[in-house]
Design a protein around this motif. Structure first.
Motif, PDB file in Angstrom:
ATOM      1  N   THR A 165       0.825  -1.220   0.066  1.00 21.09           N
ATOM      2  CA  THR A 165      -0.143  -0.011   0.080  1.00 21.09           C
ATOM      3  C   THR A 165       0.778   1.290   0.173  1.00 21.09           C
ATOM      4  O   THR A 165       0.331   2.389  -0.289  1.00 21.09           O
ATOM      5  N   GLY A 166       2.112   1.161   0.317  1.00 23.22           N
ATOM      6  CA  GLY A 166       2.872   2.315   0.426  1.00 23.22           C
ATOM      7  C   GLY A 166       2.759   3.136   1.429  1.00 23.22           C
ATOM      8  O   GLY A 166       3.126   4.207   1.624  1.00 23.22           O
ATOM      9  N   GLY A 167       1.730   2.886   2.545  1.00 23.45           N
ATOM     10  CA  GLY A 167       1.348   3.414   3.540  1.00 23.45           C
ATOM     11  C   GLY A 167       1.921   3.072   5.003  1.00 23.45           C
ATOM     12  O   GLY A 167       1.738   1.817   4.896  1.00 23.45           O
ATOM     13  N   PRO A 168       1.612   3.718   6.237  1.00 25.70           N
ATOM     14  CA  PRO A 168       1.534   3.018   7.230  1.00 25.70           C
ATOM     15  C   PRO A 168       0.691   2.246   7.696  1.00 25.70           C
ATOM     16  O   PRO A 168      -0.550   2.380   7.364  1.00 25.70           O
ATOM     17  N   VAL A 169       0.804   0.928   8.363  1.00 28.40           N
ATOM     18  CA  VAL A 169      -0.267  -0.117   8.648  1.00 28.40           C
ATOM     19  C   VAL A 169       0.417  -0.423  10.233  1.00 28.40           C
ATOM     20  O   VAL A 169       1.446  -0.593  10.627  1.00 28.40           O
ATOM     21  N   LEU A 170      -0.816  -0.267  11.032  1.00 28.25           N
ATOM     22  CA  LEU A 170      -0.643  -0.261  12.275  1.00 28.25           C
ATOM     23  C   LEU A 170      -1.582  -1.307  13.030  1.00 28.25           C
ATOM     24  O   LEU A 170      -2.580  -1.561  12.764  1.00 28.25           O
ATOM     25  N   SER A 171      -0.881  -1.994  13.886  1.00 25.88           N
ATOM     26  CA  SER A 171      -1.375  -2.885  14.790  1.00 25.88           C
ATOM     27  C   SER A 171      -1.347  -2.642  16.198  1.00 25.88           C
ATOM     28  O   SER A 171      -0.114  -2.229  16.654  1.00 25.88           O
ATOM     29  N   VAL A 172      -2.534  -2.735  16.868  1.00 24.90           N
ATOM     30  CA  VAL A 172      -2.465  -2.519  18.282  1.00 24.90           C
ATOM     31  C   VAL A 172      -2.872  -3.804  19.249  1.00 24.90           C
ATOM     32  O   VAL A 172      -3.883  -4.224  18.918  1.00 24.90           O
ATOM     33  N   ARG A 173      -2.159  -3.990  20.111  1.00 21.45           N
ATOM     34  CA  ARG A 173      -2.347  -5.242  20.667  1.00 21.45           C
ATOM     35  C   ARG A 173      -2.333  -5.087  22.266  1.00 21.45           C
ATOM     36  O   ARG A 173      -1.334  -4.514  22.755  1.00 21.45           O
ATOM     37  N   ALA A 174      -3.093  -5.345  23.161  1.00 17.41           N
ATOM     38  CA  ALA A 174      -3.337  -5.077  24.523  1.00 17.41           C
ATOM     39  C   ALA A 174      -2.612  -6.388  25.382  1.00 17.41           C
ATOM     40  O   ALA A 174      -3.454  -7.266  25.228  1.00 17.41           O
ATOM     41  N   GLY A 208      -0.754 -13.405  31.330  1.00 15.77           N
ATOM     42  CA  GLY A 208      -1.353 -14.789  30.778  1.00 15.77           C
ATOM     43  C   GLY A 208      -2.270 -14.853  29.472  1.00 15.77           C
ATOM     44  O   GLY A 208      -2.489 -15.838  29.081  1.00 15.77           O
ATOM     45  N   ARG A 209      -2.654 -13.642  29.043  1.00 18.16           N
ATOM     46  CA  ARG A 209      -3.350 -13.666  27.795  1.00 18.16           C
ATOM     47  C   ARG A 209      -2.962 -12.636  26.722  1.00 18.16           C
ATOM     48  O   ARG A 209      -2.580 -11.597  27.504  1.00 18.16           O
ATOM     49  N   VAL A 210      -3.041 -12.585  25.736  1.00 16.66           N
ATOM     50  CA  VAL A 210      -2.947 -11.507  24.555  1.00 16.66           C
ATOM     51  C   VAL A 210      -4.134 -11.521  23.627  1.00 16.66           C
ATOM     52  O   VAL A 210      -4.376 -12.564  23.019  1.00 16.66           O
ATOM     53  N   GLU A 211      -4.678 -10.351  23.373  1.00 17.94           N
ATOM     54  CA  GLU A 211      -5.412 -10.169  22.414  1.00 17.94           C
ATOM     55  C   GLU A 211      -5.435  -8.981  21.698  1.00 17.94           C
ATOM     56  O   GLU A 211      -4.860  -8.104  22.025  1.00 17.94           O
ATOM     57  N   SER A 212      -5.771  -9.144  20.338  1.00 14.15           N
ATOM     58  CA  SER A 212      -5.184  -7.752  19.288  1.00 14.15           C
ATOM     59  C   SER A 212      -6.252  -7.367  18.346  1.00 14.15           C
ATOM     60  O   SER A 212      -7.332  -8.021  18.144  1.00 14.15           O
ATOM     61  N   GLY A 213      -5.881  -6.308  18.120  1.00 13.07           N
ATOM     62  CA  GLY A 213      -6.937  -5.726  17.019  1.00 13.07           C
ATOM     63  C   GLY A 213      -5.910  -4.987  15.897  1.00 13.07           C
ATOM     64  O   GLY A 213      -4.786  -4.321  16.404  1.00 13.07           O
ATOM     65  N   VAL A 214      -6.165  -5.181  14.613  1.00 10.03           N
ATOM     66  CA  VAL A 214      -5.312  -4.308  13.702  1.00 10.03           C
ATOM     67  C   VAL A 214      -6.079  -3.223  13.133  1.00 10.03           C
ATOM     68  O   VAL A 214      -7.286  -3.469  12.690  1.00 10.03           O
ATOM     69  N   ASP A 215      -5.377  -2.233  12.827  1.00 12.37           N
ATOM     70  CA  ASP A 215      -5.858  -0.887  12.033  1.00 12.37           C
ATOM     71  C   ASP A 215      -7.110  -0.144  12.663  1.00 12.37           C
ATOM     72  O   ASP A 215      -7.033   1.025  12.649  1.00 12.37           O
ATOM     73  N   ASP A 216      -8.127  -0.672  12.959  1.00 12.22           N
ATOM     74  CA  ASP A 216      -9.319  -0.024  13.273  1.00 12.22           C
ATOM     75  C   ASP A 216      -9.739  -0.350  14.869  1.00 12.22           C
ATOM     76  O   ASP A 216     -10.995   0.309  14.806  1.00 12.22           O
TER      77      ASP A 216
END
Length: 862
Positions: free
Chosen positions: A644-653, A657-665
């Motif tokens: 895409t040529g642009g920044p792609v962001l992932s946010v993960r809290a 004992g556990r990890v859950e994530s959401g990407v971009d939005d």
């Protein structure tokens, strides 16, 4: 000029001369210098004379207006003077302890007109008294009451009753004042079983609000635990005849706090009791002390005396009231007057059962009435281990050491031989291993000087302040608290004795010049030998003290994936047993320091480092630095950014004992409510200049605190380098913003549509300027030998929004690439480490690295 105006002018001039009295001018016609207690008494006496004069003049005027005749005496009364009215000093003024800016607490007491003045005359007299005081700008706390009203208010208001306990006659009818004093004291003693628990509860609530005077960097000399309010409470307890405080050193301690408060009033010109940081040097100078640290140390020592006296006194109050309550119940239900073979003294079973049973605790130590005391056969003069044995037994049984027992031990016990016998060392370890219950026992030993006699090096750290917002205790109390924390970890290590002693000694070097860890190593060798440890154990303890910061500093500032990082640990800690001791000591030290020094995130970093070091010590080779591979998530984001040529962001809290994530939005958090360890942001974008400072600036604008940062270069599709930046952040306020909003702002900043530097500067300029301590200047150094593949730059500075942005701008301006970063915040201080190379990917030369450090430091100072 009227007589009243002349009196006011005379009082004001004399008061000013009294407060300005200085020994440097004594002997040349000026007022002779007075020490604190003398000045307070002189000021109270001067105020007494002035108020008595005002009182007399007012009565004269009233007598003239009513057509009366006759001479009025100096105290405002004779045969023609109305009786039944008096001016009474209460509170601190009643005790004759008038500080420069203290309130003038007075009561105009009358008998309701029975023998003297009627209501309108009393009100008129009050006005003639209060207005001259206000006109001079003095703080006045006043009331007008008859005897019945005074008793009623005291019965309803505990604080008012405490003030009346110190009532002192100033002018008027002394018999009325005497009647007030006798009545109030009688009421207080009769109601003591109810009022003393109320007073104790007030003291506890005040301590919870204000903290402990002996440990605060900006203490409230009056309200904090161990302050002047507690001295007043101890006086009230003594007046009840229920109990009395231990008197050794108490008067001197209270006097020292009053001296400091007087100096604070004179320095600031205000009625303040808070010894703020910016006033401490001036107060120290006023008192003739070398510096503010010595001032704080004297304040802390005085506060400990008062706090210990309070603990002992309230424990005795509870014991006496509990005993009285028990006697009452036994009298009601067990018979009175000899019924059933019980003696006829009115106390029922209490009289016939004899002394309370004594439960053995240790050799020479028994429990009696909820305290640890010496057994009858105990001979302290022949048993030098007895103080440690009694202390250990009391702490293990969660009992206080009786004050009389501690005093006897201090007076009769002979010094321990050197080296200590094995029993003495084991008893010290048993005391330290008791956990929280060891603290009051240790304070009792401290109060009688036993600790310094057992361990002479202790005196240098005793009551020593730590001018660091992260630390919540003085050095000596921090050492005890660390041992308390370590006591909960003794099952994690093979040598719990070494853990407890290392915790107890790890900061002992703070009483000496130079690096406290290096000084502590030398002192620990001497102390450990004194305690009777063998040579191998002495070496282990010395190593633990010398390197007690190694794990946390390495975990926070070094890349664990760099083989040089693990080598820095294993080259010092050469076996698994010492490593587990150092790990437990690190955690105990941080937990005892304060909330800002430890967190789940820091614990995870240290545990990971220990796990890697343990593997190497067990013979497993470290993973080579080049073997690190990108994660699947990083590769996916890199491909998307290249496409895409642009920044792609992932946010993960992340949560324990556990990890859950959401990407971009979206941003997803742990649903089970477990403690967050941080929010991980992974950003991928095609390579371009100024990525680090730009992204750091955007995060700062969103008030995100950066905990760690890493940069990786990938070429996922063979079309050019993509930068993958991984950040661990936490929200300074509220919640982390949505990923879509962060990505949009990062894009705008990279494209020039958002001037991050200007926005941060505008926000800083708009922030209100608050008065506070001046932070030391930043320091930037090169950590040589910390990595084989990069130059490591350490930045230590006052933490502030945008700090990482400014560092990144400075690094980019010098043509430097940042490959990894270890970001940490300890209280108000940021300690960051950056792994750097030049544009060709090589470490910097020594000269270039030094020049870079100086350049970054200049940029941060500007």
């Amino acid at each position: 000029m009227t007589d009243q105006q002349g009196e006011e002018t005379g009082y004001a001039a004399q008061r000013l001369a009294l407060l300005r009295a200085d020994g440097s001018r004594a002997g040349d016609g000026q007022e002779a210098a007075l020490d604190g207690a003398q000045r307070r008494a002189a000021l109270a006496e001067l105020t007494d004379r002035w108020l008595a004069g005002l009182f007399t003049d007012a009565l004269k005027r009233q007598a003239g207006q009513s057509g009366g005749s006759g001479q009025v005496g100096q105290d405002g009364q004779n045969a023609q003077t109305p009786r039944g009215i008096a001016l009474v000093a209460v509170g601190g003024y009643g005790r004759g302890e008038l500080s420069p800016r203290s309130d003038v607490d007075v009561l105009l007491l009358h008998d309701g007109g029975a023998r003297g003045m009627r209501g309108t005359a009393v009100a008129s007299l009050a006005e003639q008294l209060w207005y001259p005081i206000w006109d001079l700008g003095l703080a006045l706390d006043h009331s007008v009451r008859d005897l019945g009203q005074a008793r009623k208010v005291a019965a309803e208001d505990l604080k008012a009753q405490l003030g009346l306990l110190d009532a002192r006659h100033v002018a008027g009818d002394p018999e009325l004042t005497a009647q007030l004093r006798s009545t109030v004291l009688a009421d207080w003693r009769a109601g003591a079983p109810k009022r003393l628990p109320e007073l104790h509860q007030l003291c506890r609530e005040r301590a919870e609000r204000q903290g402990e005077l002996a440990f605060l960097l900006e203490p409230d000399l009056k309200e904090a635990r161990g302050g002047l309010r507690d001295v007043t409470a101890l006086g009230a307890v003594a007046a009840s005849w229920i109990a009395d405080a231990p008197r050794a050193g108490l008067s001197e301690a209270a006097g020292r706090l009053r001296d400091v408060r007087d100096a604070l009033h004179l320095v600031t010109g205000r009625a303040t009791d808070r010894l703020s940081l910016q006033e401490q040097d001036a107060v120290a100078e006023r008192l003739g002390l070398l510096d503010a640290d010595i001032l704080l140390r004297e304040v802390y020592e005085a506060a400990r005396v008062i706090a210990y006296a309070s603990d002992v006194t309230w424990r005795e109050v509870e014991r006496v009231l509990r005993s009285r309550s028990g006697r009452t119940r036994r009298a009601l239900f067990g018979g009175i007057g000899g019924i059933g073979g019980i003696g006829g003294n009115g106390f029922g079973a209490a009289a016939g059962r004899g002394p309370a049973p004594r439960r053995p605790l240790a050799e020479g130590v028994v429990e009696m009435d909820g305290e640890a005391v010496l057994a009858a056969p105990a001979r302290p003069g022949q048993d030098p281990v007895l103080p440690l044995r009694a202390a250990a037994a009391a702490a293990q049984a969660d009992l206080p050491l009786a004050p009389s027992t501690v005093r006897r031990l201090a007076a009769e016990t002979k010094p321990l031989p050197v080296p200590w016998p094995d029993e003495a060392r084991e008893q010290l370890i048993t005391l330290l291993g008791a956990g929280e219950s060891a603290i009051p026992v240790w304070e009792a030993l401290e109060a009688e000087g036993l600790v310094a006699r057992l361990l002479p090096d202790w005196e240098r750290v005793r009551c020593r302040p730590q001018r660091n917002a992260v630390h919540r205790f003085t050095v000596d109390r921090h050492l005890v608290e660390t041992a308390v924390r370590a006591a909960a970890m003794t099952r994690r290590v093979a040598r719990p004795d070494l853990l407890l002693v290392a915790a107890f000694l790890h900061d002992i070097g703070k009483g000496w010049p130079g690096d406290h860890s290096e000084a502590g190593e030398v002192i620990t060798r001497d102390v450990a030998a004194r305690l009777g440890f063998d040579k191998a154990d002495v070496e282990t303890l010395a190593l633990l003290v010398r390197h007690h910061l190694l794990l946390v500093e390495t975990a926070m500032r070094r890349d664990p994936d760099d083989p040089a990082t693990i080598e820095a640990i294993t080259s010092v800690v050469r076996n698994a047993g010492t490593l587990e001791l150092l790990h437990a000591l690190t955690e105990a030290d941080a937990l005892a320091t304060g909330p800002a020094a430890w967190s789940t995130w820091r614990a995870t970093l240290v545990a990971d480092l220990v796990q890697r070091a343990a593997a190497v010590l067990a013979g497993e080779p470290p993973a080579p630095e080049t073997a690190l591979e990108p994660t699947t998530e990083e590769e996916r984001l890199a491909v998307e950014a290249a496409r895409t040529g642009g920044p792609v962001l992932s946010v993960r809290a992340e949560a324990e004992g556990r990890v859950e994530s959401g990407v971009d939005d979206s941003t997803t958090y742990s649903a089970d409510g477990s403690e967050p360890m941080g929010v991980e942001l992974t950003l991928a974008l095609p390579d371009r200049p100024s990525v680090l400072p730009t992204v750091a600036g955007v995060l700062a604008l969103h008030r995100l605190t950066v905990r760690a940062a890493a940069i990786r270069e990938l070429d996922p599709v063979g079309a050019g380098v993509v930068l993958v930046l991984t950040w661990k952040v936490a929200a300074e306020f509220g919640e982390v913003p949505e990923a879509a909003r962060l990505r949009a702002d990062i894009r705008r900043a990279l494209d020039g549509g958002l001037d991050v530097t200007r926005r941060l500067a505008e926000r800083d300029a708009a922030a209100p300027r608050r008065r506070g301590s001046v932070a030391p200047p930043p320091r930037v150094t090169v950590a040589r030998g910390s990595s084989a593949s990069a130059t490591v730059l350490e930045v230590r500075a006052h933490d502030a929004p945008g700090l990482l942005h400014r560092i990144g701008v400075a690094l980019e301006g010098n043509g430097i690439r940042v490959h990894r970063a270890r970001i940490s915040t300890l209280g108000a201080d940021a300690v960051d480490a950056f792994y750097l190379t030049d544009r060709s990917g090589q470490p910097l030369s020594d000269a270039a690295a030094t020049e870079l450090a100086q350049s970054v430091e200049r940029a941060l100072v500007a």
